[in-house]
Design a protein around this motif. Structure first.
Motif, PDB file in Angstrom:
ATOM      1  N   ASP A 108     -16.191   6.020  65.620  1.00 19.53           N
ATOM      2  CA  ASP A 108     -15.162   5.561  64.689  1.00 19.53           C
ATOM      3  C   ASP A 108     -13.948   4.946  65.369  1.00 19.53           C
ATOM      4  N   GLY A 109     -14.064   4.592  66.661  1.00 22.90           N
ATOM      5  CA  GLY A 109     -12.975   3.930  67.351  1.00 22.90           C
ATOM      6  C   GLY A 109     -11.939   4.913  67.854  1.00 22.90           C
ATOM      7  N   PRO A 110     -10.729   4.418  68.103  1.00 23.01           N
ATOM      8  CA  PRO A 110     -10.237   3.040  67.921  1.00 23.01           C
ATOM      9  C   PRO A 110     -10.917   2.060  68.876  1.00 23.01           C
ATOM     10  N   TRP A 111     -10.793   0.769  68.532  1.00 30.52           N
ATOM     11  CA  TRP A 111     -11.562  -0.237  69.227  1.00 30.52           C
ATOM     12  C   TRP A 111     -10.693  -1.306  69.893  1.00 30.52           C
ATOM     13  N   VAL A 112     -11.181  -1.800  71.006  1.00 30.49           N
ATOM     14  CA  VAL A 112     -10.759  -3.090  71.556  1.00 30.49           C
ATOM     15  C   VAL A 112     -12.000  -3.968  71.465  1.00 30.49           C
ATOM     16  N   LEU A 113     -11.909  -5.055  70.727  1.00 27.37           N
ATOM     17  CA  LEU A 113     -13.072  -5.904  70.487  1.00 27.37           C
ATOM     18  C   LEU A 113     -13.163  -6.991  71.551  1.00 27.37           C
ATOM     19  N   MET A 114     -14.297  -7.061  72.242  1.00 24.55           N
ATOM     20  CA  MET A 114     -14.527  -8.095  73.252  1.00 24.55           C
ATOM     21  C   MET A 114     -15.802  -8.839  72.886  1.00 24.55           C
ATOM     22  N   SER A 115     -15.693 -10.157  72.691  1.00 23.12           N
ATOM     23  CA  SER A 115     -16.843 -10.940  72.240  1.00 23.12           C
ATOM     24  C   SER A 115     -16.781 -12.333  72.837  1.00 23.12           C
ATOM     25  N   ALA A 116     -17.907 -13.031  72.733  1.00 24.35           N
ATOM     26  CA  ALA A 116     -17.995 -14.369  73.324  1.00 24.35           C
ATOM     27  C   ALA A 116     -18.701 -15.319  72.376  1.00 24.35           C
ATOM     28  N   GLY A 117     -18.346 -16.625  72.481  1.00 24.53           N
ATOM     29  CA  GLY A 117     -19.037 -17.653  71.717  1.00 24.53           C
ATOM     30  C   GLY A 117     -19.050 -17.384  70.225  1.00 24.53           C
ATOM     31  N   SER A 138     -10.718  -7.977  60.810  1.00 22.10           N
ATOM     32  CA  SER A 138      -9.992  -8.127  59.541  1.00 22.10           C
ATOM     33  C   SER A 138     -10.315  -6.993  58.575  1.00 22.10           C
ATOM     34  N   ARG A 139     -11.527  -6.461  58.638  1.00 20.15           N
ATOM     35  CA  ARG A 139     -11.924  -5.406  57.708  1.00 20.15           C
ATOM     36  C   ARG A 139     -11.573  -4.008  58.218  1.00 20.15           C
ATOM     37  N   HIS A 140     -11.336  -3.883  59.522  1.00 20.64           N
ATOM     38  CA  HIS A 140     -11.013  -2.580  60.107  1.00 20.64           C
ATOM     39  C   HIS A 140      -9.806  -2.714  61.029  1.00 20.64           C
ATOM     40  N   GLY A 141      -8.871  -3.565  60.619  1.00 23.41           N
ATOM     41  CA  GLY A 141      -7.747  -3.932  61.478  1.00 23.41           C
ATOM     42  C   GLY A 141      -6.903  -2.775  61.939  1.00 23.41           C
ATOM     43  N   ARG A 142      -6.691  -1.764  61.097  1.00 26.72           N
ATOM     44  CA  ARG A 142      -5.836  -0.647  61.467  1.00 26.72           C
ATOM     45  C   ARG A 142      -6.471   0.217  62.547  1.00 26.72           C
ATOM     46  N   ASN A 143      -7.750  -0.003  62.798  1.00 20.57           N
ATOM     47  CA  ASN A 143      -8.454   0.773  63.815  1.00 20.57           C
ATOM     48  C   ASN A 143      -8.765  -0.093  65.039  1.00 20.57           C
ATOM     49  N   GLN A 186      -6.364 -10.941  58.259  1.00 22.19           N
ATOM     50  CA  GLN A 186      -6.282 -10.404  59.616  1.00 22.19           C
ATOM     51  C   GLN A 186      -4.884  -9.820  59.863  1.00 22.19           C
ATOM     52  N   PRO A 187      -4.785  -8.539  60.248  1.00 19.77           N
ATOM     53  CA  PRO A 187      -3.475  -7.963  60.600  1.00 19.77           C
ATOM     54  C   PRO A 187      -2.842  -8.746  61.750  1.00 19.77           C
ATOM     55  N   GLN A 188      -1.587  -9.129  61.582  1.00 14.07           N
ATOM     56  CA  GLN A 188      -0.950 -10.043  62.515  1.00 14.07           C
ATOM     57  C   GLN A 188      -0.353  -9.358  63.747  1.00 14.07           C
ATOM     58  N   ASP A 189      -0.375  -8.019  63.761  1.00 12.52           N
ATOM     59  CA  ASP A 189       0.215  -7.317  64.906  1.00 12.52           C
ATOM     60  C   ASP A 189      -0.828  -6.930  65.955  1.00 12.52           C
ATOM     61  N   VAL A 190      -2.085  -7.285  65.739  1.00  9.74           N
ATOM     62  CA  VAL A 190      -3.149  -6.927  66.690  1.00  9.74           C
ATOM     63  C   VAL A 190      -2.991  -7.772  67.956  1.00  9.74           C
ATOM     64  N   PRO A 191      -2.919  -7.142  69.133  1.00  4.81           N
ATOM     65  CA  PRO A 191      -2.819  -7.900  70.399  1.00  4.81           C
ATOM     66  C   PRO A 191      -4.034  -8.805  70.583  1.00  4.81           C
ATOM     67  N   LEU A 192      -3.779 -10.055  70.970  1.00  2.00           N
ATOM     68  CA  LEU A 192      -4.840 -11.055  71.111  1.00  2.00           C
ATOM     69  C   LEU A 192      -4.805 -11.670  72.499  1.00  2.00           C
ATOM     70  N   THR A 193      -5.987 -11.721  73.119  1.00  2.00           N
ATOM     71  CA  THR A 193      -6.135 -12.419  74.406  1.00  2.00           C
ATOM     72  C   THR A 193      -7.273 -13.415  74.275  1.00  2.00           C
ATOM     73  N   LEU A 240      -4.210 -16.892  66.075  1.00  2.00           N
ATOM     74  CA  LEU A 240      -4.924 -16.050  65.109  1.00  2.00           C
ATOM     75  C   LEU A 240      -4.079 -14.867  64.664  1.00  2.00           C
ATOM     76  N   THR A 241      -3.325 -14.272  65.591  1.00  2.00           N
ATOM     77  CA  THR A 241      -2.346 -13.228  65.239  1.00  2.00           C
ATOM     78  C   THR A 241      -0.990 -13.640  65.821  1.00  2.00           C
ATOM     79  N   HIS A 242       0.042 -12.899  65.465  1.00  2.00           N
ATOM     80  CA  HIS A 242       1.393 -13.167  65.970  1.00  2.00           C
ATOM     81  C   HIS A 242       1.656 -12.438  67.275  1.00  2.00           C
ATOM     82  N   ASN A 243       0.615 -11.843  67.833  1.00  2.00           N
ATOM     83  CA  ASN A 243       0.794 -11.012  69.015  1.00  2.00           C
ATOM     84  C   ASN A 243      -0.113 -11.495  70.153  1.00  2.00           C
ATOM     85  N   LEU A 244       0.023 -12.794  70.505  1.00  2.00           N
ATOM     86  CA  LEU A 244      -0.786 -13.349  71.586  1.00  2.00           C
ATOM     87  C   LEU A 244      -0.305 -12.808  72.925  1.00  2.00           C
TER      88      LEU A 244
END
Length: 534
Positions: A344-353, A364-369, A461-468, A492-496
């Motif tokens: 059940d997380g919490p998660w850092v999502l890492m994906s490609a392509g 977006s569906r599980h943003g708080r986690n 999409q929650p805008q406070d999620v850190p984005l790299t 995508l978020t305000h937290n690049l």
């Protein structure tokens, strides 16, 4: 003078006179026996004064009711097989109720195509039986029997093909036996009628008959080769079934199919602090082919403490899903699999392509986690038409249709030492029917349902999620539009946190040492964000 069809003319005239006298005699009783195999459409020529020419159209095995009934049954079997073939063809695009297979529909479709071709050849060359055609039919029957035994006896192939695949191969075997018997029966009927109506069985063939024999032989040999290749591919599938999944398989979507979930590592670091779990999502290939090794190395060097991944439907050990399957539907299945696995997380999502499309919907569906997003050369939703264009879909469908022949897998196993791992999740995984079917599903709805899913995910999409963001320099240099879309995704978020461009890296950024080291550094920063900030 002798007649070429039997006896001298004088003997035939004497015999005719004797039969005529017998018919005119008042003491001769006229028989009224019921019709049988010798009294069908024509009068009994044995009682005639002369024989027919072998080229007479009346000299035909169709005179026998058994031959006519056999042909009617062959037509009936052809219609049944065509209906079955059409249903399986439709299920490639939209799965009808009850016709879902957890492997791919390409194997059942292949057997249905073999059956239909066998019946059509039989009808086309019905009155031109040949020994070569019977030998080919016998070989096909033997191979199909072997296929049925392998498919049913190996648990994984039986599970993946289900009742649709089992029915297809058994029906193909039954029809192969039927066509073999039919050809032999027609040969008997042809001999019977020629002997009865012309005085002897004909051994010569016309030019047209020789052409028909040649075409039928070539057709059946091609069919036999196709079935042989399908048998080889089925043996490879049975061999690959022995490769155990590293994780566990969990039922999803109302127990329709299973997804493979694998997690590794600890929830806490060496100091005892609980850290987010990195949830991996593969791109055009499965997670196992690239990101898995990178994640393992990240645990060894302390960049992360734990990671999980779920193979999307049709990838690696996961079953395929019913069609249609959008990105949003796939994410719901992945989320259910994680829940069943107790993750059940919490998660850092890492994906490609294209995997970033799935991660964004999940976020977006599980943003708080979600504690962070790491997108590696991501695909923008406005470029999904590059995935869903029609010609690519047709190419995938065509590849899927011929995939049961194993034209690439069989030579790879024999001459290139391709292993089970290569075929299940490695460099040859793209050749499997499951993988092709999964990509065809992706293609069919990429520019419609999936595009709608990811567009709506951006809105919520929650805008406070850190984005790299890590982009391929080579890809950007080749395509200016790709650079524009990468720039758009950086907002995508305000937290690049970072947007890195790896100059010499291809689309699979981790394929270069610089790209690999940068990915490990950025994922470490997202996981340990409370402890390490730039």
């Amino acid at each position: 003078m002798k007649s070429i069809w039997g006896g001298s003319r004088e003997d035939q005239n004497d015999a005719g006179s004797d039969r005529a006298s017998a018919r005119n005699s008042p003491n001769t009783e006229i028989s009224s026996a019921p019709p049988d195999e010798h009294t069908r459409l024509l009068p009994n020529r044995v009682e005639s004064a002369t024989y027919l020419s072998p080229d007479d159209p009346a000299v035909s095995p169709y005179n026998l009711w058994s031959i006519r009934i056999t042909r009617h049954f062959t037509i009936l079997f052809t219609l049944i097989t065509f209906a079955w073939w059409a249903i399986i063809l439709v299920s490639t695009f939209v799965t009808p109720p009850g016709f879902y297979t957890r492997g791919s529909v390409f194997f059942p479709f292949g057997y249905a195509s073999v059956t239909l071709a066998n019946l059509l050849f039989t009808l086309l060359f019905f009155v031109v039986p040949s020994k070569a055609m019977r030998i080919a039919s016998l070989i096909i029957s033997g191979l199909l029997l072997v296929d049925a035994v392998v498919l049913i006896s190996v648990r994984q192939t039986r599970y993946e093909e289900g009742w649709v695949g089992i029915t297809s191969v058994l029906w193909a075997f039954i029809v192969a036996i039927w066509t073999l018997v039919t050809d032999r029966l027609v040969e008997w009927g042809k001999y019977e009628e020629e002997e009865r109506l012309t005085g002897r069985a004909e051994t010569r063939r016309t030019l047209g008959e020789w052409v028909a024999v040649l075409i039928s032989t070539i057709s059946m040999v091609i069919l036999a080769v196709a079935v042989f290749l399908m048998t080889c591919t089925l043996f490879l599938r049975a061999l690959d079934a022995g490769l155990a999944a590293p994780g566990k398989l969990y039922w999803v979507d109302g127990y329709k199919y299973r997804l493979h979930v694998y997690c590794h590592g600890n929830h806490t670091d060496r100091t005892g602090s609980k850290l987010p779990t990195v949830l991996l999502e593969g791109g055009e290939g499965p997670v196992e082919d690239g990101l898995w090794d990178l994640a393992d190395n990240s645990i060894k060097n302390g960049s992360i403490s734990r990671y999980c991944f779920v193979d999307r439907p049709g990838f690696a050990w996961s079953d395929t899903a019913p069609s249609p399957l959008s990105a949003g539907m796939a994410i719901e299945a992945i989320n259910e699999a994680l829940a069943r696995a107790g993750e059940d997380g919490p998660w850092v999502l890492m994906s490609a392509g294209i995997g970033t499309i799935y991660s964004r919907i999940f976020s977006s569906r599980h943003g708080r986690n979600v504690r962070g997003l790491l997108l590696i050369d991501p695909l923008h939703e406005e470029l999904l038409n590059d995935v869903g264009y029609a010609s690519r879909g047709f190419t995938l469908w065509l590849r899927g249709i011929i995939s049961p022949l194993g034209l690439d897998r069989v030579p790879g196993a024999l001459f290139k030492s391709r292993s089970k791992e290569d075929r299940v999740w490695g460099r040859s995984a793209y050749q499997t029917g499951k993988n092709i079917f999964a990509k065809l599903q992706e293609n069919l709805v990429a520019d419609t349902l999936s595009k709608r899913d990811v567009a709506s995910s951006r809105a919520i999409q929650p805008q406070d999620v850190p984005l790299t963001l890590i982009s391929s320099g080579a890809h950007i240099r080749e395509d200016s539009e790709w650079e524009e879309k990468q720039r758009d995704l950086s907002g995508l978020t305000h937290n690049l946190q970072h947007w890195d461009i790896v100059n010499d890296a291809p689309h699979q950024v981790w394929a270069t040492l610089e790209g690999r080291e940068l990915i490990e550094k950025r994922v470490r920063q997202l996981v340990h964000k409370e402890k390490e900030k730039e």
